[in-house]
Design an enzyme around this catalytic site. Structure first.
Site, PDB file in Angstrom:
ATOM      1  N   THR A  75      12.715  -7.796   5.443  1.00 57.57           N
ATOM      2  CA  THR A  75      12.636  -7.297   4.068  1.00 57.57           C
ATOM      3  C   THR A  75      14.038  -7.132   3.480  1.00 57.57           C
ATOM      4  O   THR A  75      14.308  -7.575   2.353  1.00 57.57           O
ATOM      5  CB  THR A  75      11.883  -5.948   4.036  1.00 57.57           C
ATOM      6  OG1 THR A  75      10.586  -6.149   4.609  1.00 57.57           O
ATOM      7  CG2 THR A  75      11.747  -5.414   2.624  1.00 57.57           C
ATOM      8  N   ASN A 150       3.302 -16.290   7.101  1.00 58.82           N
ATOM      9  CA  ASN A 150       2.926 -15.281   8.090  1.00 58.82           C
ATOM     10  C   ASN A 150       1.427 -15.231   8.352  1.00 58.82           C
ATOM     11  O   ASN A 150       0.995 -14.851   9.426  1.00 58.82           O
ATOM     12  CB  ASN A 150       3.426 -13.896   7.659  1.00 58.82           C
ATOM     13  CG  ASN A 150       3.222 -13.629   6.195  1.00 58.82           C
ATOM     14  OD1 ASN A 150       3.735 -14.363   5.344  1.00 58.82           O
ATOM     15  ND2 ASN A 150       2.473 -12.592   5.887  1.00 58.82           N
ATOM     16  N   HIS A 200      11.987  -8.464  15.229  1.00 60.54           N
ATOM     17  CA  HIS A 200      10.722  -8.035  15.851  1.00 60.54           C
ATOM     18  C   HIS A 200       9.628  -9.080  15.822  1.00 60.54           C
ATOM     19  O   HIS A 200       8.570  -8.879  16.418  1.00 60.54           O
ATOM     20  CB  HIS A 200      10.241  -6.703  15.263  1.00 60.54           C
ATOM     21  CG  HIS A 200       9.696  -6.764  13.878  1.00 60.54           C
ATOM     22  ND1 HIS A 200       8.376  -6.512  13.601  1.00 60.54           N
ATOM     23  CD2 HIS A 200      10.278  -7.017  12.695  1.00 60.54           C
ATOM     24  CE1 HIS A 200       8.182  -6.596  12.296  1.00 60.54           C
ATOM     25  NE2 HIS A 200       9.321  -6.899  11.724  1.00 60.54           N
ATOM     26  N   THR A 236      27.022   1.193   9.339  1.00 61.21           N
ATOM     27  CA  THR A 236      27.297   1.035  10.775  1.00 61.21           C
ATOM     28  C   THR A 236      26.245   0.128  11.400  1.00 61.21           C
ATOM     29  O   THR A 236      25.045   0.303  11.173  1.00 61.21           O
ATOM     30  CB  THR A 236      27.294   2.421  11.463  1.00 61.21           C
ATOM     31  OG1 THR A 236      28.327   3.192  10.847  1.00 61.21           O
ATOM     32  CG2 THR A 236      27.537   2.325  12.952  1.00 61.21           C
ATOM     33  N   CYS A 325      -5.278  -3.222   1.577  1.00 61.18           N
ATOM     34  CA  CYS A 325      -6.042  -2.185   0.907  1.00 61.18           C
ATOM     35  C   CYS A 325      -5.273  -1.770  -0.336  1.00 61.18           C
ATOM     36  O   CYS A 325      -4.139  -1.305  -0.240  1.00 61.18           O
ATOM     37  CB  CYS A 325      -6.213  -1.014   1.851  1.00 61.18           C
ATOM     38  SG  CYS A 325      -7.402   0.148   1.222  1.00 61.18           S
TER      39      CYS A 325
HETATM   40  C1  LIG Z   1       7.339 -14.067   6.314  1.00 59.52           C
HETATM   41  C2  LIG Z   1       7.840 -12.667   6.411  1.00 59.52           C
HETATM   42  N1  LIG Z   1       8.881 -12.289   5.668  1.00 59.52           N
HETATM   43  C3  LIG Z   1       9.372 -11.042   5.708  1.00 59.52           C
HETATM   44  C4  LIG Z   1       8.801 -10.085   6.510  1.00 59.52           C
HETATM   45  C5  LIG Z   1       9.357  -8.703   6.534  1.00 59.52           C
HETATM   46  O1  LIG Z   1      10.099  -8.514   7.723  1.00 59.52           O
HETATM   47  P1  LIG Z   1      10.406  -7.032   8.272  1.00 59.52           P
HETATM   48  O2  LIG Z   1       9.130  -6.511   8.793  1.00 59.52           O
HETATM   49  O3  LIG Z   1      11.422  -7.271   9.383  1.00 59.52           O
HETATM   50  O4  LIG Z   1      10.976  -6.256   7.150  1.00 59.52           O
HETATM   51  C6  LIG Z   1       7.692 -10.429   7.294  1.00 59.52           C
HETATM   52  C7  LIG Z   1       7.009  -9.408   8.113  1.00 59.52           C
HETATM   53  O5  LIG Z   1       5.825  -9.481   8.335  1.00 59.52           O
HETATM   54  C8  LIG Z   1       7.207 -11.753   7.245  1.00 59.52           C
HETATM   55  O6  LIG Z   1       6.153 -12.131   7.973  1.00 59.52           O
END
Ligand SMILES: Cc1ncc(COP(=O)(O)O)c(C=O)c1O
Length: 390
Positions: A75, A150, A200, A236, A325
């Site tokens: 994000t 995603n 992650h 940091t 939701c």
């Molecule tokens: C395609 C995509 N972009 C951005 C993000 C956001 O990443 P983060 O959860 O590390 O903020 C995600 C998380 O699901 C994602 O799948």
């Protein structure tokens, strides 16, 4: 007490930290705890480790070490790419299937004087590079099109999009959060100026990520503070997270070399084919498009996806539906609707996403549960399958 067996097929939401990654991180909490900006021994020790991690991430993406900026995740990376580059009056071209990290950033950009074009996708979930060409305006500054979706795993033709960007002399950002570690990435081949990854989603910890910023891209900071990350991201550094991302990048690169993608695709395809063969009125969302090897988004007609997710969870299988939701009502996924699915089918869809920790016997376990649960929910459902599919 008998413990219930649990299988996790929701790796596009987040992945477990790999044991080797955990081992690499552990000394950086209490033993090597220095601030990477300090000039004494403690700081130098962590600085060296951060720079080694930067080398590993740069190697995964095929760029220079100085082109990697560490962030807190996907994000932030997407926000940095968009808000660090764009100014009021600029035009951006994006797609209607982007993650909300991009879509909601674009909405905000509109409220501060930018123009945004949201391109449609076809029924496979693909953006047409010619549509991008047609949407270009004299004030277009940036194309932002994701590398892998995603929800469906569909891979966009990023190399063709990179060519459009080069011809039109506009910047190109791609959200590669769901592609990193699953398919090879080479920023030069893609021809992008900005590319975002998140730890992650590739077996590193939550709360760390990186942006590739091509040398010469005029990216300003969105956080104001110290001169960290060559003044591109103040704050940091998350040393342990960064070291985890570096280790996960090394592992991913080696695994991609050694056929990990094919192994993953074989498991995913096995799961998908057996569901399609054994359960009626099912289908693949994004069929016919290239996809990352770990993701399968399937519809199960006459079923409420949320109910299926909950019923499967009660039996030990974690998957997800792309539904969100909003104001108390379950809204079908914007990605599936953009691909032209009817609302009922979009709501009847489930995402299965595999990770490096998953094993073939877990596919067997999942198959058994999905067949039983779909049959039970369909019996209870007020909706009926068409007679022809019974
Ligand atoms: C395609 C995509 N972009 C951005 C993000 C956001 O990443 P983060 O959860 O590390 O903020 C995600 C998380 O699901 C994602 O799948």
């Amino acid at each position: 007490m008998v413990l219930m067996r649990r299988v996790y097929f929701d790796n596009n939401a987040t992945t477990p930290v790999l044991p080797e990654v955990l081992e690499a991180i552990q000394p950086y909490f209490a033993e090597h705890f220095g601030n990477a900006s300090s000039i004494h021994h403690y700081g130098q020790e962590t600085r060296k480790a951060v720079e080694r991690a930067r080398e590993s991430v740069a190697a995964l993406l095929g760029c220079r070490v100085s082109e990697i900026v560490f962030t807190s995740g996907g994000t932030e990376g997407d926000n940095l790419a968009l808000f660090g580059l764009l100014r009021s009056g600029d035009h951006v071209i994006t797609s209607s299937i982007e993650h909300h990290a991009v879509l909601n950033s674009c909405k905000h950009l509109q409220s501060v004087g930018c123009e945004v074009t949201y391109l449609a996708v076809d029924s496979r979930g693909l953006v047409d590079p010619d549509d991008i060409r047609r949407a270009l305006r004299p004030n277009t500054k940036l194309l932002t099109i994701m590398m892998a979706n995603n929800e469906t795993g569909v891979l966009q033709p990023v190399e063709d999009i990179g060519k459009v960007a080069a011809e039109a002399d506009v910047y190109f950002h791609t959200d590669a959060v769901q592609a990193a570690g699953k398919v090879p990435i080479d920023v030069k081949r893609i021809g992008c100026d900005l590319l975002v990854i998140a730890g992650h989603k590739m077996h590193a910890p939550q709360g760390v990520g990186a942006v590739y910023v091509r040398k010469g891209t005029p990216l300003g900071p969105i956080f104001h503070g110290g001169n960290h990350e060559r003044s591109r991201r103040a704050g940091t550094e998350n040393v342990a997270g960064i070291i985890g991302l570096g280790k996960a990048a090394e592992i991913a690169q080696q695994a991609l070399h050694h056929g990990d993608g094919q192994r993953m695709a074989a498991m995913r395809d096995g799961l998908q084919q057996r569901i399609l063969a054994e359960i009626e009125a099912t289908g693949v969302n994004g069929a016919g498009a290239p996809r990352v090897p770990n993701t399968s988004n399937l519809y199960f007609d006459c079923i409420e996806g949320e109910a299926l997710v909950i019923a499967l969870d009660l039996k030990g299988l974690a998957v997800s539906s792309g539904a969100a939701c909003s104001s108390g009502a379950i809204e079908p996924s914007h990605v599936l609707l953009a691909m032209g699915l009817a609302r009922a089918r979009a709501r009847a869809s489930l995402r299965f996403s595999l990770g490096k920790q998953n094993r073939p016997d877990e596919v067997e376990f999942a198959l058994g549960l999905v067949s039983q649960t779909v049959a039970r929910l369909r019996e209870l459902s007020p909706l009926h399958l068409p007679v022809s599919s019974k």
